[in-house]
Design a protein around this motif. Structure first.
Motif, PDB file in Angstrom:
ATOM      1  N   MET A   1       0.841  -1.183   0.000  1.00  0.00           N
ATOM      2  CA  MET A   1       0.000   0.000   0.000  1.00  0.00           C
ATOM      3  C   MET A   1       0.880   1.237   0.000  1.00  0.00           C
ATOM      4  O   MET A   1       1.824   1.356   0.754  1.00  0.00           O
ATOM      5  N   THR A   2       0.557   2.197  -0.860  1.00  0.00           N
ATOM      6  CA  THR A   2       1.392   3.369  -0.993  1.00  0.00           C
ATOM      7  C   THR A   2       1.062   4.390   0.057  1.00  0.00           C
ATOM      8  O   THR A   2       0.009   4.371   0.701  1.00  0.00           O
ATOM      9  N   LEU A 322       1.030  -5.718  -5.715  1.00  0.00           N
ATOM     10  CA  LEU A 322       1.731  -4.533  -6.196  1.00  0.00           C
ATOM     11  C   LEU A 322       2.497  -3.847  -5.066  1.00  0.00           C
ATOM     12  O   LEU A 322       2.073  -3.872  -3.913  1.00  0.00           O
ATOM     13  N   GLY A 323       3.611  -3.226  -5.413  1.00  0.00           N
ATOM     14  CA  GLY A 323       4.337  -2.408  -4.443  1.00  0.00           C
ATOM     15  C   GLY A 323       5.809  -2.741  -4.377  1.00  0.00           C
ATOM     16  O   GLY A 323       6.198  -3.917  -4.397  1.00  0.00           O
ATOM     17  N   THR A 383      -5.853  -7.476  -8.059  1.00  0.00           N
ATOM     18  CA  THR A 383      -4.689  -6.668  -7.723  1.00  0.00           C
ATOM     19  C   THR A 383      -4.799  -6.219  -6.277  1.00  0.00           C
ATOM     20  O   THR A 383      -5.896  -6.120  -5.719  1.00  0.00           O
ATOM     21  N   THR A 384      -3.661  -5.945  -5.656  1.00  0.00           N
ATOM     22  CA  THR A 384      -3.641  -5.440  -4.283  1.00  0.00           C
ATOM     23  C   THR A 384      -2.912  -4.114  -4.263  1.00  0.00           C
ATOM     24  O   THR A 384      -1.796  -4.004  -4.771  1.00  0.00           O
ATOM     25  N   GLY A 385      -3.535  -3.098  -3.683  1.00  0.00           N
ATOM     26  CA  GLY A 385      -2.938  -1.778  -3.612  1.00  0.00           C
ATOM     27  C   GLY A 385      -3.057  -1.042  -4.932  1.00  0.00           C
ATOM     28  O   GLY A 385      -3.502  -1.578  -5.956  1.00  0.00           O
ATOM     29  N   GLY A 386      -2.665   0.244  -4.912  1.00  0.00           N
ATOM     30  CA  GLY A 386      -2.637   1.024  -6.136  1.00  0.00           C
ATOM     31  C   GLY A 386      -3.978   1.483  -6.647  1.00  0.00           C
ATOM     32  O   GLY A 386      -4.093   1.909  -7.796  1.00  0.00           O
ATOM     33  N   THR A 387      -5.046   1.411  -5.821  1.00  0.00           N
ATOM     34  CA  THR A 387      -6.369   1.821  -6.293  1.00  0.00           C
ATOM     35  C   THR A 387      -6.679   3.273  -5.981  1.00  0.00           C
ATOM     36  O   THR A 387      -7.755   3.752  -6.340  1.00  0.00           O
TER      37      THR A 387
END
Length: 551
Positions: A1-2, A322-323, A383-387
């Motif tokens: 997570m960003t 993702l990440g 996908t995980t994260g980046g939304t």
């Protein structure tokens, strides 16, 4: 997570997400939240002007009128922005959002805020009836109501699963599959009159002369018709000789020295005989299409004469984690954290009936993500994260480049409101989960699970409700999903339910659907079951007070 995603989630500051220090008591007890005093409502923060939502072709409505939108530029906020709100003082009460399709009662929600160090926002589950004026009402975010989002996911799965061809599988390989057609009996069950008990087959009234030539055993050829006034030994499951009046259980009979059988109680014609076709007749429908093949279904199919079953292929899923900040082993260090979602999502999706093709880790690289999404052979990409809309949040731009159509872009649920559902080419779909672990679980239950059930052709189970033992704090405007454990005829909410926490869900056997405003002790809440059994007594008893951390 960003960091941009984290900034978009209120209540995730250091104090809001921190766990209370242990007092040395049993850690399992601290998972269960005791009844809490009714919280006071906090005033909403003022919301400034918002950027106008793009109105060009990138946000066109689908021809079906369902309100689906193709992806477009990000708004620069962790939540997708609503229509512009007028600047300056607002009238009392929350502003009204444009309703999303399928949301007959749109409700406003908090605008995205930066993490704050003060106490988590609290709302009264049961507001004071006296009128109050809020000079700074909370602004609505443009998102789909939680029930409507699940309904969209079901419809998407039904549309995507229509062209999938059935395949025939041997019984030994069909466990966990879904029946592609009704299961019909290929024979009568039982296929002949059989004895239900060990004992004696008798003909006519007693006492009966015992036939000493041999017993009637299961699996053996039938004897000649039984003569009136005679009896013969018979085993459970054996074919009953013709002209048999009844079967007398061994314990209900006695023999004498003259070779006669006597009944100890009244004998009724047909007793302890399973007549042919008692369970079903050949051609009867035993189970409908869409039934999940369990061990019991395999047994029934075998008894009904099947060697193989027509089943639907399991939905194929590919997981993209993702990440750049994720580690696959060792302890966190230098700003790097362990990937919790990669090890969790594959087994979870398998438990939901999916065939997980791969779990791939992709850095914060838009081109790599585009190649993975467009090149996947899966029916569903997760996908995980980046939304969100930060500088390395690439999901929305990649979907726009791929020509995807957004079916759900944000859901009015906490945790996990930045989740999304998009339709790719060829009836494939993508579910974008937030990067926080419990928020990702919320996205699985909200979008992925109903979509997968529909893709597989399995009937979606209707919701059920259970009384909650303790008061549960709610979000002012959004649905909230809270880990719970069943205790008798009620459920108990668990602590450690912040968006980045897995400690509560790891001890849970379900998620309670808490309506906006919260729930009081004794309220009946909808329960979402988790797809695996939990050992009894895993999280019993009262414990630390329940925290609140919305995302």
């Amino acid at each position: 997570m960003t960091s941009q995603e984290r900034a978009a989630e209120p209540g995730t500051g250091p104090e809001a997400a921190s766990e209370p220090e242990s007092d040395g008591s049993d850690e399992a007890l601290a998972l269960v939240a005791p009844p809490r005093a009714q919280p006071r409502a906090a005033a909403s923060r003022p919301a400034g002007p918002r950027p106008a939502e793009p109105r060009d072709a990138a946000y066109r409505s689908a021809a079906s009128g369902s309100g689906e939108r193709s992806t477009g530029p990000a708004t620069g906020s962790g939540e997708r922005s609503a229509d512009p709100a007028p600047a300056g003082p607002a009238s009392p009460g929350p502003a009204s959002a444009d309703p999303r399709p399928g949301d007959p009662h749109p409700s406003p929600s908090h605008r995205a805020e930066s993490p704050r160090t003060g106490p988590s926002h609290r709302a009264e589950p049961h507001p004071d009836p006296s009128p109050r004026t809020d000079p700074h009402p909370a602004q609505p975010h443009r998102a789909t109501a939680w029930p409507a989002a699940r309904a969209v996911a079901v419809r998407a799965g039904e549309a995507g699963g229509g062209g999938r061809e059935a395949r025939r599988m041997p019984l030994g390989q069909a466990l966990g599959q879904v029946l592609a057609e009704p299961l019909r009996a290929l024979t009568d069950l039982p296929s002949f009159d059989t004895s239900a008990m060990d004992g004696w087959a008798v003909a006519g009234p007693g006492p009966w002369q015992i036939n000493e030539e041999g017993a009637v055993l299961a699996g053996h050829a039938p004897l000649a018709p039984l003569a009136d006034g005679t009896a013969v030994r018979i085993a459970t499951g054996a074919r009953v000789p013709p002209e048999t009046t009844a079967v007398i259980r061994s314990e209900h009979s006695r023999t004498d020295a003259g070779g006669h059988l006597h009944a100890r109680r009244e004998v009724l014609p047909g007793q302890d005989i399973r007549p042919r076709g008692q369970e079903c007749r050949s051609g009867d429908r035993l189970l409908p299409a869409g039934t999940v093949v369990t061990p019991a279904v395999l047994g029934l199919a075998a008894a009904a004469g099947y060697d193989e079953l027509a089943t639907l292929p399991r939905p194929r899923v590919e997981v993209l984690v993702l990440g750049d900040e994720l580690l696959t082993e060792g302890l966190p260090h230098d700003g790097l954290i362990r990937d919790a979602l990669g090890p969790m999502l594959g087994p979870w999706l398998n438990a939901l009936g999916a065939d997980v093709l791969a779990t791939r880790r992709i850095g914060d690289d838009a081109d790599a993500l585009y190649a993975a999404v467009t090149g996947s052979e899966a029916d569903l990409v997760i996908t995980t994260g980046g939304t969100a809309a930060g500088p390395v949040d690439h999901v929305h731009p990649v979907l726009a480049k791929a020509g995807a159509v957004l079916l759900v872009d944000g859901v009015k649920v906490r945790p996990g409101h930045p989740m999304l559902l998009a339709r790719l080419d060829g009836d494939r779909h993508l579910v974008g989960l937030p990067g926080n672990p419990l928020a990702a679980v919320s996205g699985l239950l909200t979008l992925a699970e109903p979509l997968l059930h529909a893709l597989a052709g399995a009937p979606f189970q209707p919701p059920y409700r259970v009384s909650v033992r303790d008061e549960v704090q709610g979000h002012p405007y959004d649905t909230r999903l809270v880990p719970v454990v069943h205790r008798g005829d009620e459920v108990v909410p668990l602590h450690y339910n912040g968006p980045a926490m897995l400690r509560g869900i790891a001890a849970a056997d379900g998620m309670a659907v808490v309506p906006p405003g919260g729930a009081r002790s004794g309220d009946a809440l909808e329960i979402l079951d988790l797809p695996w059994p939990v050992a009894p007594g895993q999280a019993p008893g009262p414990g630390a007070s329940q925290g609140a951390c919305f995302t």
